[in-house]
Each structure stands twice: as C-alpha cells, then as structure tokens.
Design an enzyme around this catalytic site. Structure first.
Site, PDB file in Angstrom:
ATOM      1  CG  MET A 152      -2.146  -2.625 -10.528  1.00  0.00           C
ATOM      2  SD  MET A 152      -1.982  -3.370 -12.170  1.00  0.00           S
ATOM      3  CE  MET A 152      -1.491  -1.925 -13.137  1.00  0.00           C
TER       4      MET A 152
ATOM      5  CB  CYS B 163      -9.252   3.867   2.625  1.00  0.00           C
ATOM      6  SG  CYS B 163      -9.407   3.026   1.040  1.00  0.00           S
TER       7      CYS B 163
ATOM      8  CB  CYS C  22     -11.457   8.525  -4.173  1.00  0.00           C
ATOM      9  SG  CYS C  22     -12.038   7.338  -2.935  1.00  0.00           S
TER      10      CYS C  22
END
EC number: 2.8.1.13
Length: 398
Positions: free
Chosen positions: A21, A114, A210
């Site tokens: 999540m 990632c 990010c």
C-alpha cells in the site's frame, strides 16, 4: 481443489494476502477488493524516502502523508497495517545506483530498480515472513497461469501500462505476485474507490520518482555526486567545439531544448562522453538507432534465450515507457543479446530499458527485456561518433 479468484487453492478466508500500500488510490482499491472478496488481507507500506516529516509533495510516493493515507484506508477496511522503514535500503539499492549511472553518462530508470530490489525482493520476503500466500500490488499489468508458472501480459488500460517498469520481475516473483487491477481501466478503479468510500478516491496519482524534488534530477545527483556537475565542452559530432556546459547531469540523449548553443541548425544531444565531460550534439538523423545491445537481461520466454533460432525471434520492443511496442528482431549469439529495430528509433540512451512483447496489442505477453548497454546508429553517424571518441582517447593517452 478449485481455485479462488487469485488462482490459489483454498477459500478466500483461508488465504492470506499482503497488499503493498503506497497510500494511493490503486493499492487502496486492491486492498478493498480483496477484503470484500473475503481474503485475509494485511496492508504493508514501505517508508522509502521523505523530504520532510509528514510533508506531502504531489507526485511523491511513500512520504509522510502517503503513509498516513495508507493507515487511514487500512483502518476503514478493518485490516492490519504495518509500516516498514526501508530508507537505508532504498538509498543503497536505488538512489546511489541512480546517481552513479548518471555520472557515467547513462539515463537510468530508478522505478525499475525499486521494483526489482526493494518492492519485489525485500517486500516479497516480508510477505512470506507474514505467512502470506501472495503479494498483491496496484500495478497495471496482468498475470495468468502458464503451465506450472505464471506469465505477464499488458493490462486492459494501455494508457496506464506499467509493464515497461516491471520487465525485471523474476519468474519466482511473478508466481507469487498478483495484480488485481490489470483487467480494469483506471476510471473504473476510481469509481470503485468512490463506492467503497475510500478517502483517497480523488487523490492525485503519483509520478513514480519519489526522491526527485520537483522533477529536478540534477539537484539530487549534484549533491550525491558533485563530479556530475563538472563543466566541459559541447562538441558537434563532426568535431567542432561549440561551447561549454555546467555538467553532463543537465543533459540526456535526445534532448533538444536548453542545450546552450546557437548554431542556426536544430541540434540534439546524441551522446554523453562522461569520461571526458563532453556533451556531443548533432542533427536529428544522428539519433536514429536500429540496433541496441542489452545487459542484465531478464528473459521470461518459455524456452531459454540461448535457444533462439539462428535467424532470431520476431518480437515487439519498447525502448521508452511513453512509446508503443514496435516491430523488432531479438538475437542472441556468442554471449551477446541484441535487438534490431525494424523501423529505427531516436533518442535511445544507455541505461534505459528495452522491453520485449509478443505483439503490440493490449493482450501482448511480456517476454522480459534488459537494460541498454550501447546502441548503433546509422552507419555514417556511428562512424563519426566512434572517430570523435577514439581521437579524444588517443589524445588523452598521449
């Protein structure tokens, strides 16, 4: 024994699924769908990188506000939620290699790294440690049974296709992963979020990278690798020195705007000569590429890549996330693997991915792919570039 909706044996209530999540609408809907179907759902959020405690930046992933959003969604769904601190691991496996790659003149894709390391390796192991039968994510891609294993396919919503970033997913990981959104268009996912009353139903989508504030790669790379900001020459592919630059970190292959020289002709970045801190520019035709050599290959075909026929294998190749798959021929010989692009492509840079598909449709199977180690341009441009780099190397040695 019959299979449940995740192609796993047993009833949903007897099947534990960990959901990765991020705090966004996609992964939240995955958790909601699985909970509604009766699965034993556990939410896990990775704290990867944050620009400030609990400060939300549009387009970030797993920052302070995103973690809070994931917690609230989990609470509303009545599922347990865990936050794992992976900042050190993320720095080691993603951010540092990203900076190193840029310094060497490549154009890296950190989202692939990632997924390849943190999300689909470390998190997968965490899911196993929690006793989960599967790890589910909100990625837009499909998987289905293929003999004793599972195979990857493009999603229904090709505008959201994330297969380019998931080509490095190993067969073992694919067998354990589930992608419940692969058969849904994004608009329907938002509708489901609204129906479920999720607080993130209208939340802006993340922009994937990010750890890059406001999309400025140069800022973070210059801090981590100051040598990337070393000045150098801007050189035409024909050998003329046209000007100076403030660091190759500010350039990428295929770039036209902001090069910093005015010659009266359209010029593009055709090569980054990191060893000599040079930005090599040329006309658009110097960007045209017909052959790319791959490294770090993750092959997901049924037969070993070493068993490709002598004439190669007809595939469709995608060399950028924003471009559609194009006709190509995959070849492997003498320990090398390369892709011949039938129509050619421009702006291909080392470090990017070349992802292979069975065809160009939204039902295409994903055959994996590799990172581009080097490429070959049109013969004249290739020879000019080789001569330019070779002459510089000879002069340096002298």
């Amino acid at each position: 024994m019959s299979l449940n909706s995740l192609d796993l044996p047993g009833k949903p209530e007897d099947t534990r699924v960990v959901v990765a999540m991020s705090g966004g609408v996609d992964s939240s809907v995955v958790a909601g769908i699985l909970k509604r179907e009766g699965y034993d759902v556990v939410g896990v959020t990775l704290q990867l990188y944050d620009h400030g405690a609990a400060v939300h930046r549009a387009g970030s992933c797993c920052a302070g506000q995103d973690i809070e959003d994931a917690r609230r969604v989990s609470e509303s769904l009545g599922i347990p939620h865990y936050v794992l601190d992976y900042e050190a691991r993320f720095r080691e496996a993603v951010i540092d290699p990203f900076a190193n790659s840029y310094v060497s003149g490549e154009t890296p894709i950190p989202c692939v790294s990632c997924n390849q390391t943190v999300k689909f390796a470390d998190l997968l192991q965490t899911a196993r440690d929690l006793g989960a039968d599967a790890l589910a994510t909100g990625h837009y891609i499909r998987s289905r049974a293929n003999g004793a294993h599972r195979a990857l396919y493009r999603p229904v919503d090709t505008d959201r296709d994330q297969s380019y970033f998931l080509f490095a997913t190993t067969q073992e990981q694919i067998d354990y992963l589930r992608f419940p959104l692969g058969h849904l268009p994004k608009a329907q996912v938002r509708e489901i979020a609204e129906e479920m009353g999720l607080t993130v139903a209208k939340k802006q989508d993340s922009q994937d990278i990010c750890f890059v504030p406001q999309g400025k790669y140069s800022d973070i790379i210059s801090k981590l690798k100051p040598e990337a900001a070393n000045p150098g020459d801007i050189v035409h592919i024909d050998g003329r020195t046209l000007g100076r630059h403030d660091g190759i970190v500010h350039y990428t292959v295929g770039q036209r705007r902001g090069i910093g020289v005015a010659t009266g002709e359209p010029l593009y970045v055709v090569h980054l000569d990191a060893a000599n801190a040079r930005v090599i520019v040329g006309p658009r035709e110097a960007l045209e590429t017909h052959k790319v050599f791959l490294r770090d290959i993750n092959w997901l075909g049924d037969a070993p890549i070493s068993d490709l026929p002598e004439g190669g294998m007809e595939v469709f190749a995608k060399v950028r996330s924003t471009r559609p798959p194009r006709p190509a021929v995959l070849r492997h010989a003498d320990g090398q693997t390369w892709v011949e692009l039938v129509d050619g492509e421009s702006g291909i840079a080392p470090g990017q991915a070349c992802v292979l598909y069975s065809d160009e449709s939204n039902t295409a199977r994903v055959f994996g792919g590799g990172f581009i180690g080097r490429s070959e341009r049109e013969p004249q441009a290739e020879e000019m570039l080789r001569r330019l780099v070779a002459n510089t190397a000879s002069a340096s040695a002298a």
